[in-house]
Design a protein around this motif. Structure first.
Motif, PDB file in Angstrom:
ATOM      1  N   LYS A  77       0.834  -1.206   0.000  1.00 40.93           N
ATOM      2  CA  LYS A  77       0.000   0.000   0.000  1.00 40.93           C
ATOM      3  C   LYS A  77       0.866   1.252   0.000  1.00 40.93           C
ATOM      4  O   LYS A  77       0.498   2.268  -0.580  1.00 40.93           O
ATOM      5  CB  LYS A  77      -0.933   0.006   1.204  1.00 40.93           C
ATOM      6  N   GLU A  78       2.020   1.173   0.653  1.00 40.35           N
ATOM      7  CA  GLU A  78       2.931   2.324   0.700  1.00 40.35           C
ATOM      8  C   GLU A  78       3.431   2.667  -0.707  1.00 40.35           C
ATOM      9  O   GLU A  78       3.478   3.833  -1.090  1.00 40.35           O
ATOM     10  CB  GLU A  78       4.117   2.009   1.616  1.00 40.35           C
ATOM     11  N   PHE A  79       3.792   1.655  -1.467  1.00 40.62           N
ATOM     12  CA  PHE A  79       4.252   1.906  -2.834  1.00 40.62           C
ATOM     13  C   PHE A  79       3.122   2.474  -3.680  1.00 40.62           C
ATOM     14  O   PHE A  79       3.326   3.404  -4.460  1.00 40.62           O
ATOM     15  CB  PHE A  79       4.790   0.623  -3.477  1.00 40.62           C
ATOM     16  N   ASN A  80       1.913   1.930  -3.537  1.00 42.90           N
ATOM     17  CA  ASN A  80       0.774   2.449  -4.278  1.00 42.90           C
ATOM     18  C   ASN A  80       0.511   3.915  -3.929  1.00 42.90           C
ATOM     19  O   ASN A  80       0.177   4.720  -4.796  1.00 42.90           O
ATOM     20  CB  ASN A  80      -0.474   1.612  -4.020  1.00 42.90           C
ATOM     21  N   ALA A  81       0.674   4.266  -2.666  1.00 41.15           N
ATOM     22  CA  ALA A  81       0.493   5.664  -2.243  1.00 41.15           C
ATOM     23  C   ALA A  81       1.573   6.557  -2.847  1.00 41.15           C
ATOM     24  O   ALA A  81       1.291   7.698  -3.242  1.00 41.15           O
ATOM     25  CB  ALA A  81       0.510   5.753  -0.719  1.00 41.15           C
ATOM     26  N   ARG A  82       2.804   6.052  -2.936  1.00 47.52           N
ATOM     27  CA  ARG A  82       3.888   6.834  -3.550  1.00 47.52           C
ATOM     28  C   ARG A  82       3.618   7.069  -5.038  1.00 47.52           C
ATOM     29  O   ARG A  82       3.865   8.148  -5.556  1.00 47.52           O
ATOM     30  CB  ARG A  82       5.233   6.130  -3.359  1.00 47.52           C
ATOM     31  N   VAL A  83       3.094   6.063  -5.722  1.00 43.79           N
ATOM     32  CA  VAL A  83       2.755   6.224  -7.136  1.00 43.79           C
ATOM     33  C   VAL A  83       1.624   7.241  -7.294  1.00 43.79           C
ATOM     34  O   VAL A  83       1.663   8.095  -8.185  1.00 43.79           O
ATOM     35  CB  VAL A  83       2.372   4.871  -7.776  1.00 43.79           C
ATOM     36  N   THR A  84       0.656   7.182  -6.416  1.00 43.20           N
ATOM     37  CA  THR A  84      -0.448   8.145  -6.458  1.00 43.20           C
ATOM     38  C   THR A  84       0.067   9.567  -6.285  1.00 43.20           C
ATOM     39  O   THR A  84      -0.320  10.470  -7.024  1.00 43.20           O
ATOM     40  CB  THR A  84      -1.488   7.825  -5.363  1.00 43.20           C
ATOM     41  N   SER A  85       0.946   9.776  -5.327  1.00 42.49           N
ATOM     42  CA  SER A  85       1.490  11.122  -5.128  1.00 42.49           C
ATOM     43  C   SER A  85       2.381  11.538  -6.297  1.00 42.49           C
ATOM     44  O   SER A  85       2.401  12.707  -6.675  1.00 42.49           O
ATOM     45  CB  SER A  85       2.236  11.225  -3.803  1.00 42.49           C
ATOM     46  N   LEU A  86       3.089  10.596  -6.900  1.00 39.46           N
ATOM     47  CA  LEU A  86       3.904  10.902  -8.075  1.00 39.46           C
ATOM     48  C   LEU A  86       3.027  11.362  -9.243  1.00 39.46           C
ATOM     49  O   LEU A  86       3.353  12.322  -9.941  1.00 39.46           O
ATOM     50  CB  LEU A  86       4.731   9.683  -8.485  1.00 39.46           C
ATOM     51  N   VAL A  87       1.908  10.692  -9.437  1.00 36.53           N
ATOM     52  CA  VAL A  87       0.980  11.091 -10.499  1.00 36.53           C
ATOM     53  C   VAL A  87       0.450  12.497 -10.226  1.00 36.53           C
ATOM     54  O   VAL A  87       0.375  13.332 -11.121  1.00 36.53           O
ATOM     55  CB  VAL A  87      -0.174  10.085 -10.642  1.00 36.53           C
ATOM     56  N   ARG A  88       0.107  12.766  -8.980  1.00 35.28           N
ATOM     57  CA  ARG A  88      -0.403  14.092  -8.623  1.00 35.28           C
ATOM     58  C   ARG A  88       0.639  15.182  -8.837  1.00 35.28           C
ATOM     59  O   ARG A  88       0.334  16.243  -9.385  1.00 35.28           O
ATOM     60  CB  ARG A  88      -0.884  14.110  -7.178  1.00 35.28           C
ATOM     61  N   VAL A  89       1.871  14.948  -8.392  1.00 34.44           N
ATOM     62  CA  VAL A  89       2.936  15.939  -8.559  1.00 34.44           C
ATOM     63  C   VAL A  89       3.231  16.167 -10.034  1.00 34.44           C
ATOM     64  O   VAL A  89       3.364  17.306 -10.492  1.00 34.44           O
ATOM     65  CB  VAL A  89       4.215  15.510  -7.797  1.00 34.44           C
ATOM     66  N   THR A  90       3.320  15.101 -10.805  1.00 29.74           N
ATOM     67  CA  THR A  90       3.582  15.219 -12.236  1.00 29.74           C
ATOM     68  C   THR A  90       2.454  15.969 -12.929  1.00 29.74           C
ATOM     69  O   THR A  90       2.692  16.833 -13.769  1.00 29.74           O
ATOM     70  CB  THR A  90       3.745  13.822 -12.870  1.00 29.74           C
ATOM     71  N   PHE A  91       1.221  15.660 -12.554  1.00 30.58           N
ATOM     72  CA  PHE A  91       0.083  16.356 -13.137  1.00 30.58           C
ATOM     73  C   PHE A  91       0.132  17.845 -12.794  1.00 30.58           C
ATOM     74  O   PHE A  91      -0.099  18.701 -13.653  1.00 30.58           O
ATOM     75  CB  PHE A  91      -1.231  15.743 -12.641  1.00 30.58           C
ATOM     76  N   PHE A  92       0.462  18.186 -11.556  1.00 32.55           N
ATOM     77  CA  PHE A  92       0.542  19.582 -11.138  1.00 32.55           C
ATOM     78  C   PHE A  92       1.646  20.322 -11.891  1.00 32.55           C
ATOM     79  O   PHE A  92       1.424  21.441 -12.375  1.00 32.55           O
ATOM     80  CB  PHE A  92       0.758  19.668  -9.627  1.00 32.55           C
ATOM     81  N   LEU A  93       2.830  19.721 -12.001  1.00 29.98           N
ATOM     82  CA  LEU A  93       3.928  20.360 -12.738  1.00 29.98           C
ATOM     83  C   LEU A  93       3.564  20.547 -14.213  1.00 29.98           C
ATOM     84  O   LEU A  93       3.832  21.602 -14.803  1.00 29.98           O
ATOM     85  CB  LEU A  93       5.214  19.539 -12.607  1.00 29.98           C
ATOM     86  N   ASN A  94       2.962  19.536 -14.803  1.00 28.72           N
ATOM     87  CA  ASN A  94       2.539  19.655 -16.197  1.00 28.72           C
ATOM     88  C   ASN A  94       1.439  20.704 -16.356  1.00 28.72           C
ATOM     89  O   ASN A  94       1.398  21.410 -17.356  1.00 28.72           O
ATOM     90  CB  ASN A  94       2.058  18.315 -16.741  1.00 28.72           C
ATOM     91  N   LEU A  95       0.570  20.805 -15.376  1.00 29.53           N
ATOM     92  CA  LEU A  95      -0.485  21.809 -15.427  1.00 29.53           C
ATOM     93  C   LEU A  95       0.102  23.215 -15.441  1.00 29.53           C
ATOM     94  O   LEU A  95      -0.381  24.087 -16.179  1.00 29.53           O
ATOM     95  CB  LEU A  95      -1.433  21.626 -14.234  1.00 29.53           C
ATOM     96  N   ILE A  96       1.156  23.442 -14.669  1.00 29.44           N
ATOM     97  CA  ILE A  96       1.825  24.741 -14.668  1.00 29.44           C
ATOM     98  C   ILE A  96       2.428  25.038 -16.041  1.00 29.44           C
ATOM     99  O   ILE A  96       2.243  26.126 -16.595  1.00 29.44           O
ATOM    100  CB  ILE A  96       2.906  24.800 -13.567  1.00 29.44           C
ATOM    101  N   VAL A  97       3.141  24.067 -16.608  1.00 31.71           N
ATOM    102  CA  VAL A  97       3.753  24.257 -17.929  1.00 31.71           C
ATOM    103  C   VAL A  97       2.673  24.489 -18.988  1.00 31.71           C
ATOM    104  O   VAL A  97       2.799  25.372 -19.838  1.00 31.71           O
ATOM    105  CB  VAL A  97       4.646  23.052 -18.312  1.00 31.71           C
ATOM    106  N   ILE A  98       1.608  23.713 -18.931  1.00 35.54           N
ATOM    107  CA  ILE A  98       0.516  23.855 -19.890  1.00 35.54           C
ATOM    108  C   ILE A  98      -0.138  25.225 -19.756  1.00 35.54           C
ATOM    109  O   ILE A  98      -0.438  25.883 -20.757  1.00 35.54           O
ATOM    110  CB  ILE A  98      -0.512  22.717 -19.710  1.00 35.54           C
ATOM    111  N   LEU A  99      -0.327  25.680 -18.532  1.00 32.66           N
ATOM    112  CA  LEU A  99      -0.932  26.990 -18.308  1.00 32.66           C
ATOM    113  C   LEU A  99      -0.052  28.109 -18.861  1.00 32.66           C
ATOM    114  O   LEU A  99      -0.547  29.029 -19.519  1.00 32.66           O
ATOM    115  CB  LEU A  99      -1.189  27.196 -16.813  1.00 32.66           C
ATOM    116  N   VAL A 100       1.251  28.021 -18.632  1.00 31.40           N
ATOM    117  CA  VAL A 100       2.184  29.018 -19.172  1.00 31.40           C
ATOM    118  C   VAL A 100       2.144  29.003 -20.696  1.00 31.40           C
ATOM    119  O   VAL A 100       2.060  30.066 -21.335  1.00 31.40           O
ATOM    120  CB  VAL A 100       3.624  28.764 -18.651  1.00 31.40           C
ATOM    121  N   LEU A 101       2.174  27.823 -21.291  1.00 36.52           N
ATOM    122  CA  LEU A 101       2.133  27.737 -22.754  1.00 36.52           C
ATOM    123  C   LEU A 101       0.786  28.188 -23.308  1.00 36.52           C
ATOM    124  O   LEU A 101       0.717  28.770 -24.389  1.00 36.52           O
ATOM    125  CB  LEU A 101       2.432  26.312 -23.213  1.00 36.52           C
TER     126      LEU A 101
END
Length: 131
Positions: free
Chosen positions: A23-47
């Motif tokens: 479950k710990e690994f699954n939670a880490r993957v979930t947070s990785l998806v969220r962080v990646t989505f947030f960073l991409n959202l910033i780049v997409i918004l700037v573009l």
């Protein structure tokens, strides 16, 4: 950056998801998806907000109208980027049949949208650049 960051993260997730089933690994993957989505959202918004200026700065004023096409592409990148990590996660967990179905649906959708939008976007681009 919008596509490459999730691709690299997906490779790292794939190698670990084949070995770890906690479950710990699954939670880490979930947070990785969220962080990646947030960073991409910033780049997409700037573009999205300053795409024309960035295109004109990099390629010249002649290509400024291409930002209309960029805006359509950014919508697809925003959706597909987090799924890259999830794709690798599920493949590592041993769900290849589901991923083949997902990729088939995605490919059909992409082909249909290309037929629908390519002519429309080309006409729109030509209209913007002939003013």
């Amino acid at each position: 950056l919008v596509q490459k960051l999730p691709n690299v993260a997906g490779i790292l997730v794939f190698s670990d998801s084949a070995k770890k089933h906690t479950k710990e690994f699954n939670a880490r993957v979930t947070s990785l998806v969220r962080v990646t989505f947030f960073l991409n959202l910033i780049v997409i918004l700037v573009l999205f907000l300053w795409g024309r200026e960035i295109i004109e700065l990099v390629f010249g004023a002649k290509f400024g109208g291409a930002n209309v096409i960029l805006e359509f592409m950014l919508l697809g990148f925003g959706i597909s980027a987090p799924t890259t990590i999830l794709h690798a996660f599920f493949m590592g967990k041993g769900f290849p049949r589901e991923m083949v179905l997902y990729n088939t649906i995605t490919a059909i959708l992409a082909i249909v949208l290309n037929f629908v939008f390519v002519k429309y976007l080309l006409d729109l681009y030509l209209c913007v650049n002939t003013r």
